[in-house]
Enzyme design. Sequence first.
Site, PDB file in Angstrom:
ATOM      1  N   GLY A   5      92.829 106.262 144.254  1.00 25.62           N
ATOM      2  CA  GLY A   5      92.474 105.800 145.598  1.00 25.62           C
ATOM      3  C   GLY A   5      92.737 104.326 145.796  1.00 25.62           C
TER       4      GLY A   5
ATOM      5  N   ARG B 107      98.164 112.965 147.533  1.00 23.98           N
ATOM      6  CA  ARG B 107      97.976 111.552 147.180  1.00 23.98           C
ATOM      7  C   ARG B 107      98.928 111.140 146.052  1.00 23.98           C
ATOM      8  NH1 ARG B 107      92.162 108.446 147.714  1.00 23.98           N
ATOM      9  NH2 ARG B 107      92.939 107.387 149.547  1.00 23.98           N
TER      10      ARG B 107
ATOM     11  N   GLU C 122      84.545  97.004 140.097  1.00 19.26           N
ATOM     12  CA  GLU C 122      85.705  96.335 140.707  1.00 19.26           C
ATOM     13  C   GLU C 122      85.248  95.497 141.903  1.00 19.26           C
ATOM     14  OE1 GLU C 122      88.828  95.988 139.590  1.00 19.26           O
ATOM     15  OE2 GLU C 122      88.694  94.582 141.245  1.00 19.26           O
TER      16      GLU C 122
ATOM     17  N   LEU D 116      87.544  93.803 143.924  1.00 19.63           N
ATOM     18  CA  LEU D 116      88.643  93.524 144.862  1.00 19.63           C
ATOM     19  C   LEU D 116      88.190  93.793 146.297  1.00 19.63           C
ATOM     20  CD1 LEU D 116      89.980  96.324 146.192  1.00 19.63           C
ATOM     21  CD2 LEU D 116      90.898  96.560 143.916  1.00 19.63           C
TER      22      LEU D 116
ATOM     23  N   GLU E 261      89.688  95.038 150.034  1.00 18.21           N
ATOM     24  CA  GLU E 261      90.874  95.624 150.662  1.00 18.21           C
ATOM     25  C   GLU E 261      91.532  94.587 151.563  1.00 18.21           C
ATOM     26  OE1 GLU E 261      90.203  99.496 152.424  1.00 18.21           O
ATOM     27  OE2 GLU E 261      88.942 100.022 150.717  1.00 18.21           O
TER      28      GLU E 261
ATOM     29  N   LEU F 130      76.282  96.321 142.897  1.00 17.43           N
ATOM     30  CA  LEU F 130      75.473  96.608 144.088  1.00 17.43           C
ATOM     31  C   LEU F 130      74.927  95.313 144.673  1.00 17.43           C
ATOM     32  CD1 LEU F 130      73.409  99.761 142.990  1.00 17.43           C
ATOM     33  CD2 LEU F 130      75.487  99.685 144.357  1.00 17.43           C
TER      34      LEU F 130
ATOM     35  N   LEU G 262      76.947  89.983 150.009  1.00 16.87           N
ATOM     36  CA  LEU G 262      78.068  89.734 150.940  1.00 16.87           C
ATOM     37  C   LEU G 262      77.729  90.277 152.330  1.00 16.87           C
ATOM     38  CD1 LEU G 262      81.061  90.558 148.582  1.00 16.87           C
ATOM     39  CD2 LEU G 262      80.507  88.310 149.540  1.00 16.87           C
TER      40      LEU G 262
ATOM     41  N   CYS H  62      82.312 100.483 151.484  1.00 18.70           N
ATOM     42  CA  CYS H  62      81.379 100.072 150.428  1.00 18.70           C
ATOM     43  C   CYS H  62      80.060  99.460 150.902  1.00 18.70           C
ATOM     44  CB  CYS H  62      82.067  99.089 149.492  1.00 18.70           C
ATOM     45  SG  CYS H  62      83.404  99.866 148.581  1.00 18.70           S
TER      46      CYS H  62
HETATM   47  P1  NAI Z   1      89.059 106.835 147.287  1.00 18.02           P
HETATM   48  O1  NAI Z   1      88.341 107.901 148.029  1.00 18.02           O
HETATM   49  O2  NAI Z   1      90.175 106.094 147.954  1.00 18.02           O
HETATM   50  O3  NAI Z   1      89.673 107.440 145.934  1.00 18.02           O
HETATM   51  C1  NAI Z   1      88.989 108.273 145.064  1.00 18.02           C
HETATM   52  C2  NAI Z   1      89.974 109.301 144.514  1.00 18.02           C
HETATM   53  O4  NAI Z   1      89.348 110.041 143.462  1.00 18.02           O
HETATM   54  C3  NAI Z   1      90.462 110.326 145.529  1.00 18.02           C
HETATM   55  O5  NAI Z   1      91.875 110.277 145.631  1.00 18.02           O
HETATM   56  C4  NAI Z   1      89.981 111.680 144.964  1.00 18.02           C
HETATM   57  O6  NAI Z   1      90.894 112.731 145.193  1.00 18.02           O
HETATM   58  C5  NAI Z   1      89.873 111.354 143.485  1.00 18.02           C
HETATM   59  N1  NAI Z   1      88.994 112.244 142.744  1.00 18.02           N
HETATM   60  C6  NAI Z   1      87.718 112.623 143.037  1.00 18.02           C
HETATM   61  N2  NAI Z   1      87.234 113.422 142.074  1.00 18.02           N
HETATM   62  C7  NAI Z   1      88.200 113.563 141.148  1.00 18.02           C
HETATM   63  C8  NAI Z   1      88.296 114.271 139.914  1.00 18.02           C
HETATM   64  N3  NAI Z   1      87.262 114.976 139.443  1.00 18.02           N
HETATM   65  N4  NAI Z   1      89.457 114.219 139.219  1.00 18.02           N
HETATM   66  C9  NAI Z   1      90.500 113.493 139.690  1.00 18.02           C
HETATM   67  N5  NAI Z   1      90.470 112.795 140.844  1.00 18.02           N
HETATM   68  C10 NAI Z   1      89.339 112.828 141.559  1.00 18.02           C
HETATM   69  O7  NAI Z   1      87.940 105.829 146.792  1.00 18.02           O
HETATM   70  P2  NAI Z   1      88.075 104.243 146.501  1.00 18.02           P
HETATM   71  O8  NAI Z   1      87.980 103.470 147.766  1.00 18.02           O
HETATM   72  O9  NAI Z   1      89.225 104.019 145.589  1.00 18.02           O
HETATM   73  O10 NAI Z   1      86.715 103.989 145.730  1.00 18.02           O
HETATM   74  C11 NAI Z   1      86.505 104.470 144.408  1.00 18.02           C
HETATM   75  C12 NAI Z   1      85.245 103.821 143.867  1.00 18.02           C
HETATM   76  O11 NAI Z   1      85.448 102.398 143.793  1.00 18.02           O
HETATM   77  C13 NAI Z   1      84.003 104.020 144.740  1.00 18.02           C
HETATM   78  O12 NAI Z   1      82.895 104.161 143.900  1.00 18.02           O
HETATM   79  C14 NAI Z   1      83.904 102.724 145.516  1.00 18.02           C
HETATM   80  O13 NAI Z   1      82.568 102.428 145.859  1.00 18.02           O
HETATM   81  C15 NAI Z   1      84.422 101.715 144.497  1.00 18.02           C
HETATM   82  N6  NAI Z   1      84.994 100.512 145.081  1.00 18.02           N
HETATM   83  C16 NAI Z   1      85.781 100.578 146.198  1.00 18.02           C
HETATM   84  C17 NAI Z   1      86.339  99.419 146.741  1.00 18.02           C
HETATM   85  C18 NAI Z   1      87.203  99.489 147.965  1.00 18.02           C
HETATM   86  O14 NAI Z   1      87.519  98.419 148.499  1.00 18.02           O
HETATM   87  N7  NAI Z   1      87.602 100.648 148.443  1.00 18.02           N
HETATM   88  C19 NAI Z   1      86.141  98.111 146.120  1.00 18.02           C
HETATM   89  C20 NAI Z   1      85.361  98.156 144.916  1.00 18.02           C
HETATM   90  C21 NAI Z   1      84.795  99.320 144.449  1.00 18.02           C
END
Ligand code: NAI
Length: 480
Positions: A10, A38, A157, A159, A161, A217, A223, A272
């Site tokens: 993701g 994806r 993480e 970072l 977006e 958290l 922020l 987030c």
């Molecule tokens: P996202 O929804 O874009 O990506 C998550 C991916 O995991 C999806 O593509 C999904 O298909 C895949 N997935 C789910 N279960 C799976 C499994 N069992 N096996 C394989 N793939 C699986 O989420 P995103 O935004 O990347 O966030 C991920 C984590 O990082 C979350 O906990 C979020 O809170 C954290 N985070 C996100 C930030 C952001 O800016 N988006 C920044 C910092 C942390």
Amino acid sequence: MVKICCIGAGYVGGPTMAVIAIKCPAIEVVVVDISKPRIDAWNSDTLPIYEPGLDEVVKACRGKNLFFSTDVEKHVAEADIIFVSVNTPTKTRGLGAGKAADLTYWESAARMIADVSKSDKIVVEKSTVPVKTAEAIEKILTHNSKGINYQILSNPEFLAEGTAIDDLFKPDRVLIGGRETPGGQKAIQALKAVYAHWVPEENIITTNLWSAELSKLAANAFLAQRISSVNAMSALCEATGADVSEVSYAIGKDSRIGPKFLNASVGFGGSCFQKDILNLVYICECNGLPEVANYWKQVIKINDYQKSRFVNRVVSSMFNTVSGKKVAVLGFAFKKDTGDTREAPAIDVCNGLLGDKAQVSIYDPQVTGEQIQRDLAMNKFDWDHPMHLQPTSPAALKQVSVVWDAYEATKDAHAVCILTEWEEFKKLDYQKIFDNMQKPAFVFDGRNVVDAAKLREIGFIVYSIGKPLDAWLKDMPAVA
Ligand code: NAI
């Protein structure tokens, strides 16, 4: 050769692993996901997410030491270090619904790791998770271990977006939490060695597991709290004739406060901030700390208030009704330089305007019409605050049009609402826009991007968040 596998391709998994791959040519990095579309997109010329600089990084190492695959089990089995970067949304049903993190994806990933592993593994929490999640993951892995040694690390993480690649190249810090046992310390050193390829040693912080989990958290709560604080001030500025930009500048000069992240706006969004604060609130409640929980809840309440306040301002300024009037919405993503619309304030603002029967014409350079329709129709979970801004019914979605040009969106409109701070909105030909709009022509600037004085010279009635009000707006006070 160290082998890394990341579960979850993701917004976090993709860019993070691409940067590890480009900085560590001797490490093989495979990003796996259960979503075939994806993974196909990661392997194509059109990546599934828009992030400045990402294309170049991926193109430089894809097929060399960076791979994207749906063969989750094979690559997990082969890896030495497994990052888990799956989504952790807010639970919508059952115990803790509306607040607690939904760890279903995490648990299934952990069980799959236990099933397929044949060699020792370092499992890294990359997703944002509740404090103490590592303990649960450890239990799942060790109870199914078949003699395999697992070390769990927390490596949240940070970072943002829109600036992900810059943030990953030059992180303020990398945080690694692990067990205080010899095995835990060895695992920390192994992960530290990966980051040490490009991050100065003094910027790699190591802590115990719980501090690392909670720090993520806490960082998001702080922020978001900063934004809600300045947004709360913006309401007071409008009431008193103060200018929120001047106030932010003045307080930001205090080195204890600092100048960053003090821009007033229509509200924060993104996947987030709200999710992580709700999670924090839930953890506080579970630990018998209702006062602390209520303190953080207020950050979200102010954010909701800011969005309602914006909608009320639009409607009240336009003679208390927008029914049948075309309102142009410029920007739908939750911030500039991303196509991500998760929790974008534009969703609530558009729903509010549609609820008042406006005809809404939306333009965003990175968001598709299908995405916008999906977002507007989506039911939001009503946690414990009254929802002012209800999702749009299928019938009301007919009032929405999505166009690929700001001039088209604003043609014949009564008002323009700027909801994302895209650079291009600063450079539009506002004289041309004014000439093609209904009169009086309004601009409601939810990001303070336009030069309000210039627009007033053209003839617009302009509302800028937290700035002294036009005589027109003063005569038509908004009731929040
Ligand atoms: P996202 O929804 O874009 O990506 C998550 C991916 O995991 C999806 O593509 C999904 O298909 C895949 N997935 C789910 N279960 C799976 C499994 N069992 N096996 C394989 N793939 C699986 O989420 P995103 O935004 O990347 O966030 C991920 C984590 O990082 C979350 O906990 C979020 O809170 C954290 N985070 C996100 C930030 C952001 O800016 N988006 C920044 C910092 C942390």
